[in-house]
Write an enzyme that holds these catalytic residues in place. Structure first.
Site, PDB file in Angstrom:
ATOM      1  N   PRO A 239      15.261  43.444  63.840  1.00 58.18           N
ATOM      2  CA  PRO A 239      16.195  44.100  63.321  1.00 58.18           C
ATOM      3  C   PRO A 239      16.322  43.664  61.798  1.00 58.18           C
ATOM      4  O   PRO A 239      16.785  42.687  61.533  1.00 58.18           O
ATOM      5  CB  PRO A 239      17.281  43.369  64.010  1.00 58.18           C
ATOM      6  CG  PRO A 239      16.883  42.252  64.860  1.00 58.18           C
ATOM      7  CD  PRO A 239      15.256  42.161  64.535  1.00 58.18           C
ATOM      8  N   ASP A 415      15.490  39.144  59.061  1.00 51.39           N
ATOM      9  CA  ASP A 415      15.609  39.207  60.511  1.00 51.39           C
ATOM     10  C   ASP A 415      16.790  38.933  61.084  1.00 51.39           C
ATOM     11  O   ASP A 415      17.328  37.731  60.863  1.00 51.39           O
ATOM     12  CB  ASP A 415      14.422  38.438  61.194  1.00 51.39           C
ATOM     13  CG  ASP A 415      14.462  38.575  62.546  1.00 51.39           C
ATOM     14  OD1 ASP A 415      15.393  38.893  63.107  1.00 51.39           O
ATOM     15  OD2 ASP A 415      13.330  38.101  63.226  1.00 51.39           O
ATOM     16  N   HIS A 416      17.848  39.905  61.155  1.00 51.20           N
ATOM     17  CA  HIS A 416      19.080  39.462  61.416  1.00 51.20           C
ATOM     18  C   HIS A 416      19.154  38.612  62.759  1.00 51.20           C
ATOM     19  O   HIS A 416      20.356  38.137  62.957  1.00 51.20           O
ATOM     20  CB  HIS A 416      19.781  40.907  61.661  1.00 51.20           C
ATOM     21  CG  HIS A 416      21.288  40.863  61.242  1.00 51.20           C
ATOM     22  ND1 HIS A 416      22.011  39.521  61.198  1.00 51.20           N
ATOM     23  CD2 HIS A 416      22.199  41.718  60.869  1.00 51.20           C
ATOM     24  CE1 HIS A 416      23.218  39.935  60.819  1.00 51.20           C
ATOM     25  NE2 HIS A 416      23.507  41.114  60.615  1.00 51.20           N
ATOM     26  N   ARG A 417      18.192  38.575  63.681  1.00 43.11           N
ATOM     27  CA  ARG A 417      18.277  37.496  64.819  1.00 43.11           C
ATOM     28  C   ARG A 417      18.391  36.195  64.220  1.00 43.11           C
ATOM     29  O   ARG A 417      19.055  35.488  64.879  1.00 43.11           O
ATOM     30  CB  ARG A 417      17.149  37.675  65.812  1.00 43.11           C
ATOM     31  CG  ARG A 417      16.941  39.138  66.313  1.00 43.11           C
ATOM     32  CD  ARG A 417      15.600  39.267  67.043  1.00 43.11           C
ATOM     33  NE  ARG A 417      14.492  38.979  66.176  1.00 43.11           N
ATOM     34  CZ  ARG A 417      13.230  39.202  66.641  1.00 43.11           C
ATOM     35  NH1 ARG A 417      13.153  39.107  67.868  1.00 43.11           N
ATOM     36  NH2 ARG A 417      12.298  38.771  65.806  1.00 43.11           N
TER      37      ARG A 417
END
Ligand code: CAO
Length: 443
Positions: A239, A415-417
């Protein structure tokens, strides 16, 4: 009516064996010969069929237990008509897993309805307990899996692969699931990983462009063929969010101009990129999460204490990303020299596989070409990538007057995680502070 005990039958000389599956549930109505549990020794597996019809009252064993001949498996409230049936029956006399099923004609597995439930010796000797089943995207729906019509061998095979039998279409008689059915299901699932994850992509239309005008077909380069799927995988898995920022590199540029001649005399170009690598490491050290990867178990982060930076290089064949190792231990001159070397090697296709591995963070600089901002794709499993665009002279309000400053645009995709927006902007803010005042590198 008294409950009947159903016991483990004669197992030959197997001694204690594992219960690998319980095939019935409390309260379930069962018929004579319905399979109750699957037992497995290191040589064979077998279903224990019910010797009587009735209702399961209490199950005495669970998967993982060890049982031997005579151990009680469960209690059954026997149907009146069946109450006089013998309490125990040799497994070798029993029928197959599904009531009413007929013997299976010759297939890839041993027929079961006509003989003992022992599997043939060509079965794998033992389950590789240490090996996790591959991620086929299947969530096993236990009740349906238990009801699926399949032999112990096929059940065991499916269990090893993590296949939910309720999703597999049987091609045997009366829909019985055979080993090749499980194999085909796995092949199909692996060929459609996105679909298995519930995220099937709509197909792109196939269009004959020559209908609209003249076209030329050019083969993809080797590099494009390799990098394309990698980029697509990263794009689909990660994401992405991109944080844009600007660094005032007026002083950095003055310093660079002062020392450029020295570098030239030694045969390499001192560009802003070497400074960007150094500043990136300073920011990675301050914000270690950005120099990490998600553990594949999804439970933890792997923080890397090394600073090997991938640098995107534009070649005729396409994008190549050699890795500059231990950037934290190298000076700007050494980095500039190494950048010149690896980008030349990349363009001459002389990079060795080792030079393309092990990056913990990547920098992609388009600044030599132009641009004001872009959104680079994270080189997963890294969690962030820094894009650098062209520095331009801009009028800036400073100390009560308008003055010309050299402004460098940077873009951090992440990476938004792993990285949240606040961390990303803290990272770029600090990065820009370091680039604006290189003295911070020695703090
Ligand atoms: N702003 C202004 N000028 C810049 C600059 C920037 N951000 N970055 C570089 N320059 C200048 C350099 O200083 C040099 O000028 P001088 O010789 O006058 O000093 C000139 O632009 C050319 O630099 P360069 O591109 O040869 O060198 P580099 O160190 O900046 O970059 C490399 C090296 C290998 C990264 C680059 O050549 C390259 O291939 N870039 C493309 C990377 C790419 O394709 N990324 C996209 C990935 S996503 O598809």
């Amino acid at each position: 009516m008294a409950n009947e005990q159903v016991r483990v039958p004669d197992l030959g000389d197997s001694g204690k064996v594992d219960v690998v599956e319980v095939l019935v549930t409390n309260g379930q109505a069962i018929a004579v010969d319905d399979p109750l549990i699957t037992l497995e020794s290191d040589k064979a597996s077998m279903d224990v069929p019910s010797p009587l019809a009735g209702k399961v009252v209490e199950i005495k064993v669970k998967a993982g237990d060890q049982v031997g001949e005579g151990d009680v498996i469960l209690l059954v409230e026997a149907d009146e008509a069946a109450a006089e049936a013998p309490a125990e029956e040799e497994p070798s006399e029993t029928a197959t897993a599904q009531p009413g099923a007929e013997p299976e004609p010759a297939s890839s597995e041993a027929p079961e309805s006509t003989g003992p439930r022992r599997e043939t010796p060509d079965e794998p000797a033992a389950r590789p307990a240490a090996l996790a089943p591959p991620d086929t995207g299947a969530v096993i729906e236990q009740a349906a899996h238990v009801k699926a019509y399949a032999s112990p061998a096929v059940r065991r095979f499916a269990r090893e692969l993590g296949v939910d039998l309720s999703r597999v279409q049987g091609s045997g008689r009366k829909g019985r699931i055979l080993k090749p059915d499980v194999q085909s299901w796995v092949k199909k699932t692996l060929a459609e990983p996105a679909a298995a994850a519930g995220a099937a992509l709509p197909e792109m239309p196939v269009i004959d462009f020559s209908k609209f005008g003249e076209v030329e077909r050019v083969p993809l380069t080797r590099v494009q063929k390799i990098s394309g799927p990698n980029l697509r995988r990263a794009w689909l898995h990660v994401p992405h969010v991109t944080q844009h920022d600007e660094a005032d590199i007026t002083e950095l540029e003055a310093f660079r101009q002062q020392h450029k001649g020295e570098a030239k005399a030694e045969g390499f170009n001192l560009t802003p990129l070497a400074f960007v690598l150094k500043a990136s490491v300073a920011a990675l050290q301050k914000f270690p999460k950005v120099n990490s990867s998600l553990d594949p178990d999804g439970e933890s982060l792997v923080l890397k204490r090394y600073y090997h930076l991938g640098v995107a290089v534009d070649t005729e064949e396409g994008l190549v990303v050699p890795v500059v190792r231990d950037v934290d231990r190298k000076g700007v001159f050494e980095l500039a020299r190494e950048l010149a070397e690896v980008s030349a090697q990349a363009r001459e296709r002389k990079l060795k596989p080792d030079q393309l591995r092990g990056a913990s963070f990547t920098v992609s600089s388009l600044g030599g070409i132009g641009g004001t901002a872009f959104t680079p794709i994270v080189n997963a499993p890294e969690v962030a990538i820094l894009g650098v665009s062209r520095a331009t002279e801009r009028p800036v309000w400073r100390d009560g007057e308008v003055t010309g400053r050299l402004i460098l645009p940077v873009s951090l995709s992440y990476d938004h995680r792993v990285v949240d927006g606040a961390l990303a902007v803290r990272f770029t803010t600090y990065l820009c502070q370091v680039l604006s005042d290189l003295r911070r590198l020695v703090l």
